[in-house]
Design a protein around this motif. Structure first.
Motif, short mmCIF file in Angstrom:
data_model
loop_
_atom_site.label_atom_id
_atom_site.label_comp_id
_atom_site.label_asym_id
_atom_site.label_seq_id
_atom_site.Cartn_x
_atom_site.Cartn_y
_atom_site.Cartn_z
N ILE A 1 0.88 -1.17 0.00
CA ILE A 1 0.00 0.00 0.00
C ILE A 1 0.91 1.21 0.00
CG2 ILE A 1 -1.84 1.24 1.19
CD1 ILE A 1 -2.78 -1.28 2.44
N ASP A 2 1.06 1.83 -1.17
CA ASP A 2 2.03 2.93 -1.28
C ASP A 2 1.48 4.13 -2.05
OD1 ASP A 2 1.92 1.85 -3.80
OD2 ASP A 2 4.04 1.29 -3.91
N GLY A 3 0.20 4.09 -2.41
CA GLY A 3 -0.38 5.22 -3.13
C GLY A 3 -0.20 5.15 -4.63
N VAL A 4 0.46 4.08 -5.11
CA VAL A 4 0.66 3.89 -6.54
C VAL A 4 -0.01 2.58 -6.94
CG1 VAL A 4 2.32 3.70 -8.44
CG2 VAL A 4 2.85 5.13 -6.44
N PRO A 5 -1.17 2.64 -7.59
CA PRO A 5 -1.92 1.42 -7.93
C PRO A 5 -1.35 0.74 -9.18
CG PRO A 5 -3.10 3.33 -8.71
CD PRO A 5 -1.88 3.86 -8.01
N ASN A 6 -0.24 0.03 -9.01
CA ASN A 6 0.45 -0.55 -10.16
C ASN A 6 -0.40 -1.55 -10.93
OD1 ASN A 6 3.15 0.66 -10.05
ND2 ASN A 6 3.29 -0.34 -8.06
N VAL A 7 -1.37 -2.19 -10.25
CA VAL A 7 -2.21 -3.16 -10.95
C VAL A 7 -3.18 -2.48 -11.91
CG1 VAL A 7 -2.08 -4.95 -9.18
CG2 VAL A 7 -3.85 -3.20 -9.02
N LEU A 8 -3.42 -1.19 -11.73
CA LEU A 8 -4.32 -0.45 -12.62
C LEU A 8 -3.57 0.52 -13.52
CD1 LEU A 8 -7.29 0.63 -10.28
CD2 LEU A 8 -7.02 -1.51 -11.55
N MET A 9 -2.50 1.08 -13.01
CA MET A 9 -1.84 2.20 -13.68
C MET A 9 -0.80 1.73 -14.69
SD MET A 9 0.14 5.39 -11.86
CE MET A 9 -1.35 6.12 -11.18
N ILE B 1 0.88 13.98 -7.07
CA ILE B 1 0.68 13.85 -5.63
C ILE B 1 1.45 14.94 -4.89
CG2 ILE B 1 1.19 12.42 -3.61
CD1 ILE B 1 0.60 9.97 -5.30
N SER B 2 2.72 15.13 -5.24
CA SER B 2 3.55 16.14 -4.57
C SER B 2 2.95 17.53 -4.73
CB SER B 2 4.97 16.12 -5.14
OG SER B 2 5.59 14.89 -4.90
N ASP B 3 2.56 17.87 -5.95
CA ASP B 3 2.00 19.20 -6.21
C ASP B 3 0.70 19.42 -5.44
OD1 ASP B 3 4.09 19.61 -7.92
OD2 ASP B 3 2.93 19.28 -9.77
N LYS B 4 -0.19 18.43 -5.47
CA LYS B 4 -1.49 18.59 -4.84
C LYS B 4 -1.40 18.57 -3.31
CE LYS B 4 -3.88 19.19 -8.51
NZ LYS B 4 -4.48 20.52 -8.77
N MET B 5 -0.48 17.76 -2.77
CA MET B 5 -0.31 17.76 -1.32
C MET B 5 0.19 19.13 -0.84
SD MET B 5 1.15 13.89 -0.58
CE MET B 5 1.29 14.05 1.20
N GLU B 6 1.04 19.76 -1.65
CA GLU B 6 1.51 21.10 -1.30
C GLU B 6 0.36 22.11 -1.37
OE1 GLU B 6 3.70 24.01 0.13
OE2 GLU B 6 4.31 21.90 0.03
N GLU B 7 -0.50 21.98 -2.38
CA GLU B 7 -1.68 22.86 -2.47
C GLU B 7 -2.57 22.70 -1.24
OE1 GLU B 7 -4.12 22.55 -5.97
OE2 GLU B 7 -2.38 22.62 -7.31
N ILE B 8 -2.75 21.48 -0.80
CA ILE B 8 -3.60 21.23 0.38
C ILE B 8 -2.99 21.88 1.61
CG2 ILE B 8 -4.55 19.45 1.90
CD1 ILE B 8 -4.50 17.57 -0.58
N VAL C 1 -0.44 7.32 0.31
CA VAL C 1 -1.47 6.28 0.43
C VAL C 1 -2.84 6.90 0.62
CG1 VAL C 1 -2.29 4.39 1.91
CG2 VAL C 1 0.14 4.57 1.34
N GLU C 2 -2.94 7.82 1.58
CA GLU C 2 -4.23 8.46 1.87
C GLU C 2 -4.63 9.43 0.77
OE1 GLU C 2 -6.15 7.24 3.88
OE2 GLU C 2 -4.77 6.06 5.11
N PHE C 3 -3.64 10.03 0.12
CA PHE C 3 -3.97 10.92 -1.00
C PHE C 3 -4.73 10.16 -2.08
CE2 PHE C 3 -3.28 12.83 -5.12
CZ PHE C 3 -3.53 14.17 -4.88
N PHE C 4 -4.21 9.01 -2.46
CA PHE C 4 -4.85 8.22 -3.51
C PHE C 4 -6.28 7.84 -3.12
CE2 PHE C 4 -5.26 3.80 -5.48
CZ PHE C 4 -5.80 4.30 -6.66
N ALA C 5 -6.47 7.40 -1.89
CA ALA C 5 -7.81 6.98 -1.45
C ALA C 5 -8.77 8.17 -1.38
CB ALA C 5 -7.73 6.27 -0.11
N VAL C 6 -8.29 9.30 -0.86
CA VAL C 6 -9.15 10.48 -0.69
C VAL C 6 -9.58 11.05 -2.05
CG1 VAL C 6 -9.16 12.90 0.05
CG2 VAL C 6 -8.36 11.12 1.62
#
Length: 261
Positions: free
Chosen positions: A183-191, A203-210, A226-231
Motif C-alpha cells: 500500500i504505497d499510493g501507486v496502484p500498479n495493478v491499474l496504472m 501527488i507532490s503538487d497537490k499535497m503542497e496545495e492542500i 497512500v491516503e492521498f490516492f484513497a481520498v
C-alpha cells in the motif's frame, strides 16, 4: 536435550505453516447462477447514483458483479445485524472503483466486518472509548484478508453525495493499492507504467496545495501518498464534475487509472 527437541518442534511447526500458506488450495471462485434479486435492484436505484447513471447493459454488469462479490466474500456484523442494504452498499463500494475491469477479483479480501459505529486501533467501539475515531480499515497481520467498516459511515457515504467522501470506497481503494503487495499510493495493478512518474509528481503538487489551503480536497489527503490516492478517489467517484472543474489534470490522471474514459 529438551531444548533441542523444542527447537526442532518449533522449526517443524514453522515449516508446516509455511507450506500451508504457500500451497494451500485456493478457494473456488463462485459465479452467479440465480437472477438478480429485485429487492437488491431497488436498493441500488434508491441509494447508488453511480448505478443509476449507467445504461441498461452496464447496469446488468453491475448487478452481476454485485452478486459475484457477495457470493465470494463474507460480510459479518459485530454486535449489529447485517441486512440486505448493508450487503448491497458494501458490494457497490467494491465494484465502483473497478467497474471498468470486468474480470477484477478482490483476491486479497476474505471478509468484511461491520461495526455499529467508529472504532479505535484496537478495534474497540464501545461508546466509552474516547479514541474511537476510525470509520474504516484494511486489516494487516492477524487481520489480514479482512476489512472493518463502521455501519454508520457506510450508509453516510451513499446518503450525502456532495461531501466528496465515501468511507467504503476509500477502503476498497486501499485494497486495490495493496494488490501489488504494497500500500504505497501507486496502484500498479491499474496504472500503466508511463503514468507512474506523472502520478507521483501530481501527488507532490497537490499535497503542497492542500498544505497551503484552498484546494477543496479533504486535508486528510496530505497525510501520505497512500491516503492521498484513497481520498481523491472518493472525490473522483462522488463529485466527478466538480473535480474535473477544480483539478482538471488530477481528474485526467484518475480517468486513466480507473479507465472511465
Amino acid at each position: 536435550m529438551d531444548n533441542k527437541l523444542i527447537a526442532i518442534g518449533l522449526l517443524a511447526l514453522a515449516i508446516g505453516l509455511a507450506f500451508y500458506f504457500v500451497f494451500k488450495p485456493r478457494r473456488k471462485w463462485k459465479l452467479p447462477q440465480a437472477p438478480f434479486p429485485e429487492g437488491w435492484r431497488s436498493i441500488l436505484l434508491e441509494k447508488v447514483s453511480f448505478y443509476v447513471k449507467l445504461d441498461k447493459d452496464s447496469r446488468t454488469l453491475f448487478e452481476t458483479k454485485t452478486q459475484e462479490f457477495l457470493l465470494n466474500h463474507k460480510i459479518t456484523g459485530v454486535e449489529v445485524a447485517v441486512n440486505d442494504t448493508d450487503r448491497v452498499l458494501i458490494a457497490a463500494s467494491a465494484i465502483i472503483p473497478i467497474f471498468s475491469f470486468p474480470e477484477w477479483r478482490y483476491t486479497n479480501l476474505d471478509e468484511v466486518l461491520i461495526y455499529p459505529r467508529s472504532f479505535n486501533e484496537d478495534f474497540q467501539f464501545d461508546k466509552k472509548q474516547k479514541d474511537r475515531q476510525i470509520l474504516g480499515m484494511v486489516g494487516t497481520g492477524y487481520m489480514e484478508g479482512k476489512m472493518v467498516l463502521s455501519r454508520n459511515a457506510l450508509h453516510q457515504g451513499f446518503l450525502n453525495e456532495t461531501d466528496k467522501q465515501n468511507t467504503a470506497i476509500h477502503e476498497f481503494v486501499h485494497l486495490i493499492d495493496k494488490m501489488d503487495g504494497w500500500i504505497d499510493g501507486v496502484p500498479n495493478v491499474l496504472m500503466e507504467r508511463q503514468y507512474v512518474i506523472p502520478w507521483l509528481d501530481m501527488i507532490s503538487d497537490k499535497m503542497e496545495e492542500i498544505r497551503q489551503g484552498g484546494s477543496g480536497i479533504n486535508p486528510y489527503a496530505k497525510t501520505s501518498k497512500v491516503e492521498f490516492f484513497a481520498v481523491v478517489s472518493e472525490y473522483f467517484f462522488e463529485r466527478p464534475e466538480l473535480l474535473k472543474r477544480k483539478h482538471p489534470e488530477l481528474y485526467d490522471l484518475l480517468e486513466k487509472v480507473f479507465k472511465t474514459k
